[in-house]
Design a protein around this motif. Sequence first.
Motif, PDB file in Angstrom:
ATOM      1  N   LYS A 247       4.251 -73.461   2.042  1.00  0.00           N
ATOM      2  CA  LYS A 247       5.611 -72.916   2.012  1.00  0.00           C
ATOM      3  C   LYS A 247       5.613 -71.486   1.478  1.00  0.00           C
ATOM      4  O   LYS A 247       6.357 -70.630   1.969  1.00  0.00           O
ATOM      5  CB  LYS A 247       6.519 -73.791   1.157  1.00  0.00           C
ATOM      6  N   ASP A 248       4.807 -71.251   0.468  1.00  0.00           N
ATOM      7  CA  ASP A 248       4.713 -69.900  -0.095  1.00  0.00           C
ATOM      8  C   ASP A 248       4.060 -68.937   0.892  1.00  0.00           C
ATOM      9  O   ASP A 248       4.491 -67.795   1.046  1.00  0.00           O
ATOM     10  CB  ASP A 248       3.910 -69.912  -1.396  1.00  0.00           C
ATOM     11  N   LEU A 249       3.010 -69.415   1.566  1.00  0.00           N
ATOM     12  CA  LEU A 249       2.242 -68.539   2.461  1.00  0.00           C
ATOM     13  C   LEU A 249       3.019 -68.131   3.701  1.00  0.00           C
ATOM     14  O   LEU A 249       2.681 -67.140   4.352  1.00  0.00           O
ATOM     15  CB  LEU A 249       0.941 -69.253   2.877  1.00  0.00           C
ATOM     16  N   GLN A 256       1.788 -66.371  11.069  1.00  0.00           N
ATOM     17  CA  GLN A 256       1.536 -66.756  12.464  1.00  0.00           C
ATOM     18  C   GLN A 256       0.304 -67.648  12.571  1.00  0.00           C
ATOM     19  O   GLN A 256       0.328 -68.677  13.252  1.00  0.00           O
ATOM     20  CB  GLN A 256       1.354 -65.508  13.331  1.00  0.00           C
ATOM     21  N   ALA A 257      -0.776 -67.272  11.875  1.00  0.00           N
ATOM     22  CA  ALA A 257      -1.996 -68.086  11.900  1.00  0.00           C
ATOM     23  C   ALA A 257      -1.738 -69.454  11.281  1.00  0.00           C
ATOM     24  O   ALA A 257      -2.265 -70.476  11.744  1.00  0.00           O
ATOM     25  CB  ALA A 257      -3.110 -67.363  11.151  1.00  0.00           C
ATOM     26  N   LEU A 258      -0.899 -69.481  10.267  1.00  0.00           N
ATOM     27  CA  LEU A 258      -0.585 -70.738   9.593  1.00  0.00           C
ATOM     28  C   LEU A 258       0.198 -71.673  10.505  1.00  0.00           C
ATOM     29  O   LEU A 258      -0.121 -72.867  10.625  1.00  0.00           O
ATOM     30  CB  LEU A 258       0.218 -70.430   8.328  1.00  0.00           C
ATOM     31  N   ALA A 325       5.357 -69.756  21.152  1.00  0.00           N
ATOM     32  CA  ALA A 325       5.180 -69.195  19.811  1.00  0.00           C
ATOM     33  C   ALA A 325       4.516 -67.827  19.830  1.00  0.00           C
ATOM     34  O   ALA A 325       4.784 -66.979  18.986  1.00  0.00           O
ATOM     35  CB  ALA A 325       4.360 -70.166  18.953  1.00  0.00           C
ATOM     36  N   GLU A 326       3.635 -67.596  20.815  1.00  0.00           N
ATOM     37  CA  GLU A 326       2.879 -66.356  20.840  1.00  0.00           C
ATOM     38  C   GLU A 326       3.767 -65.132  21.068  1.00  0.00           C
ATOM     39  O   GLU A 326       3.519 -64.051  20.537  1.00  0.00           O
ATOM     40  CB  GLU A 326       1.798 -66.419  21.924  1.00  0.00           C
TER      41      GLU A 326
END
Length: 387
Positions: A247-249, A256-258, A325-326
């Motif tokens: 949640k923090d990240l 995007q990577a997450l 998403a991209e």
Amino acid sequence: MTSIKEQAAISRLLSFLQEWDNAGKVTRSHILDKFIETNQGKTAPELEQEFSQGASLFLVRLTTSLRITYVTDSCLAKLLRSIGIFLSAVSSNRYLIEFLEVGGVLTLLKILGLEKIKEEAKKESVKLLQVIANSGRTYKELICESYGVRSIAEFLAKSKSEETQEEVQVLLDSLVHGNPKYQNQVYKGLIALLPCESPKAQQLSLQTLRTAQSIVGTTHPSIVDCVLKVLGTMHLEVQYEAIELIKDLVGYDVRQALLKGLVALLIPSVKETSKLQAKILSDPSVLQLTPSLPMFLQQAAAAKAIGYVRKGMGEELYQLFLSNAEDLYMKLDSIQADILAANKVNVTKALCLHGSSYSMDTLYGSHDSAQMAYLTHFEKEDVESKE
């Protein structure tokens, strides 16, 4: 000229020091017991008065004994507690410097790495390192310059005592605060701990990482992969801390990577799926899910995290994310951008309401965009019925 009273005090001090010098292991153990009992919590001036202004003469004997005998673990915990009385005393800066000048930090770090030394002594060593770190930035830097972060992190991963591990967490938290020169080193050390085998170490590392992340301000590329892998744990307290960190990240450049990683966890790999199918075919009467359980746990945890993302993004923006998403960032209008920047949700309630429906539907098989949209619709109806 010294008074008769002062001469008597000096005589007692010399007699005490001589007793220590001539004592064996058993007698020294008794001397330490008495010292700890009578001097715990005293200030530096009070210790000087106790030793007729010669407290440093006893401290140097303690540090010398520590350096000579720490490998054999002879009265080690008591030695460390006795030294701690000096270092933690109010106005004890002189004692601290005297301890550091004889290589005290290196000795404490070596103690953490020796397998034969008892856990109790290692715990006392960690407490002394806490005292040193809390004495100021210069001392935190000294610990880090002595390869302390690596030694401390390795000990946290290997320790079998949860109480000791919690003391290590306090130490790492101290080292990441007010230590700009080495805060990144502590941050990377915490990330390196995530793949370790100790659930308690993982939990404490994740908790401290949240603090470290806010202090460092930038993310390390490996943090996404490490945190996502932790979601496969069977320990719910570890999974909880991982989701809190995720949640923090979301607010950093790894967002995007997450999100891609979370969606990818919902779809089991062909390799894992084929393994499970082979077991079903070989034994139709028994479904053995144990080897694939971490994968399913990752799916469930990823679904929980994505449920949080949906609430934070809003329904329209979330559907846009699911469909493509991209290219999401290219299709955002100013209002949607403001929503992402300012929207706040009740995360605890969201996870409580969304957890079960996502978890059950993602345990068996993969989902394309259409299926994910269906699950989202199903979830919405489920929530409305509960409300």
